[in-house]
Design a protein around this motif. Structure first.
Motif, PDB file in Angstrom:
ATOM      1  N   LEU A  79       0.829  -1.205   0.000  1.00  0.00           N
ATOM      2  CA  LEU A  79       0.000   0.000   0.000  1.00  0.00           C
ATOM      3  C   LEU A  79       0.868   1.262   0.000  1.00  0.00           C
ATOM      4  N   VAL A  80       1.932   1.255   0.769  1.00  0.00           N
ATOM      5  CA  VAL A  80       2.854   2.395   0.760  1.00  0.00           C
ATOM      6  C   VAL A  80       3.463   2.574  -0.628  1.00  0.00           C
ATOM      7  N   ALA A  81       3.890   1.461  -1.241  1.00  0.00           N
ATOM      8  CA  ALA A  81       4.496   1.546  -2.575  1.00  0.00           C
ATOM      9  C   ALA A  81       3.495   2.059  -3.605  1.00  0.00           C
ATOM     10  N   ALA A  82       2.248   1.601  -3.521  1.00  0.00           N
ATOM     11  CA  ALA A  82       1.238   2.067  -4.469  1.00  0.00           C
ATOM     12  C   ALA A  82       1.001   3.563  -4.338  1.00  0.00           C
ATOM     13  N   ALA A  83       1.000   4.078  -3.117  1.00  0.00           N
ATOM     14  CA  ALA A  83       0.784   5.509  -2.915  1.00  0.00           C
ATOM     15  C   ALA A  83       1.961   6.341  -3.405  1.00  0.00           C
ATOM     16  N   LEU A  84       3.154   5.769  -3.413  1.00  0.00           N
ATOM     17  CA  LEU A  84       4.345   6.502  -3.848  1.00  0.00           C
ATOM     18  C   LEU A  84       4.632   6.335  -5.328  1.00  0.00           C
ATOM     19  N   ALA A  85       3.791   5.636  -6.072  1.00  0.00           N
ATOM     20  CA  ALA A  85       4.085   5.333  -7.473  1.00  0.00           C
ATOM     21  C   ALA A  85       4.173   6.595  -8.321  1.00  0.00           C
ATOM     22  N   ILE A  86       3.208   7.502  -8.200  1.00  0.00           N
ATOM     23  CA  ILE A  86       3.227   8.716  -9.032  1.00  0.00           C
ATOM     24  C   ILE A  86       4.397   9.625  -8.672  1.00  0.00           C
TER      25      ILE A  86
END
Length: 768
Positions: A400-407
């Protein structure tokens, strides 16, 4: 109360003023040479010596050829040039599409040109073209507006005739081909348009041959040019569906050795096709027609490298980046939407199992023995779900942290020139994954990660800092970036884009909410107002984000978040304060934008001007059409996936988000402000759900993670828990606890005292 920081933000944005540009001297003639498909990779000292020498003397740039449709085929480019506005050549039934065209190349559309007197020409389809652009397209283009603004025009070639025709179809002076002695022809009228052929081949050798042929005709034009003339060479269109940036060179008095730019781009080295018409009129000292041109006059600015071979690498590199960005952005956001959908599916069962049965209850009843201490297991009438293994929960949290930092990671990845390689997609993916791993590890290894709001605060801060740093340094990462905006679309060339606005809104308000949660309730509106005011300044300043509409949207979000950050509902008085803040800031940005020259106004100023002159309906129509066109973006999928997860899972009684909002009212306020800003930014900015998609990509994974954290502590007693007893000898007399005069057993006795353990409302854990 929260109005004050926002007003100060608007006032501060007026502090810096750009130095006025020195206008170029006027000329007697303007010659526009159109070469559809010509790109900077086709220009060299060996293959195109005439154009190369012209570029050494003059000013150069990248030309975005956006018309009323995409791709811009040659006739669309020529009619857009003549209209000074986005237009289409639609002369049905004379220009039907070619059903056999499967290569992606623009169809070869015949143009009916009549020559009744042998001097000029007449285009019988021009009236239909004007009617089509006026009645069916939202841009209000008037094909032939440029020709109508001068006394007479000369056209050489079919495409040039389309660009130089007046609205009723008349071309004042026409030649199908450039004559051997063209001096008298070019000296006849103040404006001349010349078509020297297209560079449309896909094979390198064939493209070089076409570029050499066009360069040879250009040499004849330059040899016959009248004195005191401005010559503009432009790749006026695409030739297939591979949209690219094209060549533009201006050479004449006052256009020496610089970069071309205009107010419509706000970026040195970039022009739009619609800028050429106002440039031609301004160069000859003529006034621009009112409410007709959408472009702005070009000008030459210094800063170009002395050596031309070094200078041309920048527009050529921009062309490669823009072409690669168009291909990679779609699959990046598509993959991100698929990953976030998979995480949403994985999070739902974790949320339903996260709330574990209550812990054993401590009882101090004397009937359980001398020490009065027993542990009585709680019983439930229905079976409890099995606990999810902690390693599985940890993995989902990290994802979830990685998904939020993708952009933010994709935005930073554009600092690496991945588009210059033979496999740009693979290099971009590798760089983005490396940055994503580094950012996720930094969040995971920080001690604050163990707190309920720790990951949310850190991810929001990283996202906001990345966008803010890019905007302050010139928004170079967003221009032609995968997570930014493309110069090919003609929408924005500088400042804050749609995706950047969404990330800035979410990051700013989440950081404001986390900081406000750590202060006393009366101070929370001020914290939200100060942090949000900084974001409004960053978004709305014409010299930073240059997005007044985005600043207004963020202002509305900050206002809502500030007034409910202390808890409770959005009452009428609170709504009045938030509305007052929005009106004050909106009025401030409107006055600031209207005080600038017409050519430098942002969307807000242009819209208010359109309302004043009666053309606001077309502006609304364009915004609506833009919003509808943006709905096929993968960002729309991100917005919808986030909305479904929030509504059908996180806001359910078992979802945890309501519990999160109850424990942390400032976070509830921040997310309410985020939703408000996303909706307003999408509606006013004509971006559909793009802003909401960028907001959801950051906010929803963090909301899910925080909800899992509070559910994991859902069985902790919110009243003061009982500690292991301590034994105290009580002498006969007054009860030291109750203060009454009740007596214990004669001769003294024994009593149990409990120690209270405080509960920390900030991180949701029990302090032991």
């Amino acid at each position: 109360m929260a109005v004050i920081p926002l007003v100060l933000a608007v006032t501060g944005s007026t502090a810096a003023q750009a130095a006025p540009a020195t206008p170029a001297p006027t000329v007697d003639y303007v010659v526009i040479v159109g070469v559809p498909g010509l790109r900077w990779e086709d220009v060299s000292a060996q293959q195109t010596p005439t154009l190369w020498a012209m570029a050494e003397r003059g000013s150069i740039g990248s030309l975005s050829v956006q018309s009323a449709d995409q791709p811009t085929c040659p006739l669309d480019g020529w009619v857009t040039l003549g209209a000074g506005n986005r237009a289409l050549w639609s002369a049905a039934p004379a220009a039907p599409p070619n059903p056999d065209n499967s290569s992606g190349a623009c169809p070869d559309v015949p143009v009916d040109i009549e020559r009744p007197d042998g001097i000029g020409a007449f285009l019988p389809d021009q009236r239909n073209v004007v009617r089509h652009n006026q009645e069916r397209l939202p841009y209000g283009a008037v094909p032939g507006a440029l020709a109508e603004s001068v006394r007479c025009t000369v056209a050489v070639g079919t495409g040039a005739a389309v660009g130089a025709a007046r609205p009723f179809g008349r071309v004042d002076r026409y030649e199908p081909q450039l004559p051997q002695n063209a001096a008298d022809l070019l000296d006849e009228c103040v404006l001349t348009m010349v078509g020297v052929g297209a560079v449309a081949a896909t094979e390198p050798a064939a493209r070089q041959a076409q570029a050499r042929a066009a360069d040879a005709l250009l040499a004849r034009v330059l040899a016959a040019r009248p004195p005191e003339s401005l010559v503009i060479v432009a790749g006026v269109s695409d030739t297939d569906d591979a949209r690219r940036l094209h060549v533009v060179v201006a050479e004449g008095p006052g256009w020496e050795r610089g970069w071309l730019t205009s107010a419509s781009t706000g970026r040195d080295g970039y022009l739009q096709l619609v800028d050429l018409a106002p440039t031609a009129l301004t160069a000859t000292g003529r006034a621009l027609p009112e409410n007709v041109f959408s472009g702005h006059p070009a000008r030459s600015v210094p800063g170009r490298p002395e050596k031309l071979d070094v200078a041309v690498t920048q527009p050529a590199d921009a062309d490669r980046e823009a072409g690669a960005q168009r291909r990679i952005a779609s699959w990046f956001f598509g993959v991100l939407a698929a990953v976030q959908f998979a995480l949403a599916v994985a999070v739902v069962p974790l949320l339903r199992r996260a709330r574990m049965p209550s812990a054993p209850v401590v009882s101090s009843s004397p009937r359980f023995g001398f020490h009065g201490l027993v542990r009585r297991a709680s019983r439930s009438a229905r079976p409890q779900p099995l606990a999810v293994p902690r390693p599985v929960v940890n993995v989902i949290e990290v994802l979830l942290v990685a998904a939020a930092l993708a952009i933010p990671a994709a935005l930073v990845a554009d600092a690496v020139p991945w588009w210059r390689t033979d496999h740009p997609g693979l290099l971009f993916a590798a760089v983005t994954l490396a940055l994503l791993a580094a950012g996720t590890a930094a969040v995971r290894l920080t001690p604050a990660y163990r707190q309920t709001l720790g990951p949310l605060a850190m991810v929001a801060a990283i996202a906001a800092v990345v966008v803010a740093a890019d905007v302050v340094t010139g928004a170079r990462l967003q221009l032609n970036g995968v997570a930014g905006y493309s110069a090919l679309t003609g929408g924005r060339y500088a400042g804050l884009g749609r995706v950047g606005l969404g990330v800035l809104v979410a990051g700013t308000l989440l950081v404001a909410g986390c900081l406000a949660q750590r202060v006393r309730r009366p101070w929370r509106p001020y914290v939200v107002g100060i942090v949000g005011g900084a974001g409004v300044l960053l978004a709305g300043s014409p010299y930073l984000g240059a997005d007044a509409v985005g600043a207004i949207a963020l202002t509305a979000g900050v206002g809502i978040a500030a007034v409910i950050s202390t808890g409770g509902w959005l009452t009428f008085s609170r709504l009045a304060w938030a509305t007052l803040a929005g009106l004050v800031v909106t009025a401030g940005f409107a006055l600031l934008d209207l005080s600038r020259p017409d050519a430098e106004r942002d969307r807000l100023g242009r819209f208010l001007t359109a309302l004043g002159d009666g053309t606001g309906g077309r502006a609304v129509q364009r915004a609506a059409a833009s919003s509808v066109g943006a709905l096929d973006s993968p960002l729309t999928v991100l917005a919808l996936v986030g909305a479904v997860l929030v509504w059908f899972a996180l806001l359910r009684p078992w979802g945890g988000l309501k519990r999160l909002f109850g424990i942390y009212p400032a976070i509830r306020a921040a997310m309410a402000g985020i939703a408000t800003a996303a909706v307003i930014g999408g509606v006013l900015g004509g971006s559909g759900l793009d802003v909401a998609g960028a907001v959801a990509a950051l906010t929803v994974p963090m909301a899910a993670l925080a909800s899992m954290r509070v559910l994991d502590h859902a069985s902790d007693r919110t009243h003061p828990p009982v500690a292991p007893p301590s034994i105290e000898v009580v002498q006969p007399g007054a009860d030291p606890v109750s203060g009454s005069d009740q007596r214990h057993e004669q001769g003294g006795g024994v009593r149990l005292a409990a120690k209270v353990l405080p509960w920390n409302p900030v991180d949701g854990a029990i302090n032991t």
